[in-house]
Design a protein around this motif. Structure first.
Motif: not given
Length: 69
Positions: A59-66, A68-69
């Protein structure tokens, strides 16, 4: 967050099917209304509390990537 709000959100969705929960989440996001954010926060809190360490990291990785958009 007021515990009464937390309790109200949990009471409103308790017993809902996965499909109903998805509809609730999608409707809250699509509406774009600020008043829906606390309810989504309560749902995320439940997800977080019941997630494994691996799921939390995902979840943290997904949030971090989101973000960055």
């Amino acid at each position: 967050m007021d515990l009464n709000l937390r309790h109200a959100v949990i009471t409103n969705v308790s017993g809902n099917s996965q499909s109903e929960l998805q509809d609730t989440i999608v409707d809250a996001i699509q509406s774009g209304e600020e008043k829906m954010l606390p309810g989504l926060g309560v749902l995320f809190e439940i997800i977080w509390q019941n997630a494994s360490q691996e799921e939390k990291q995902e979840m943290l990785s997904t949030l971090e990537q989101g973000l960055k958009k």
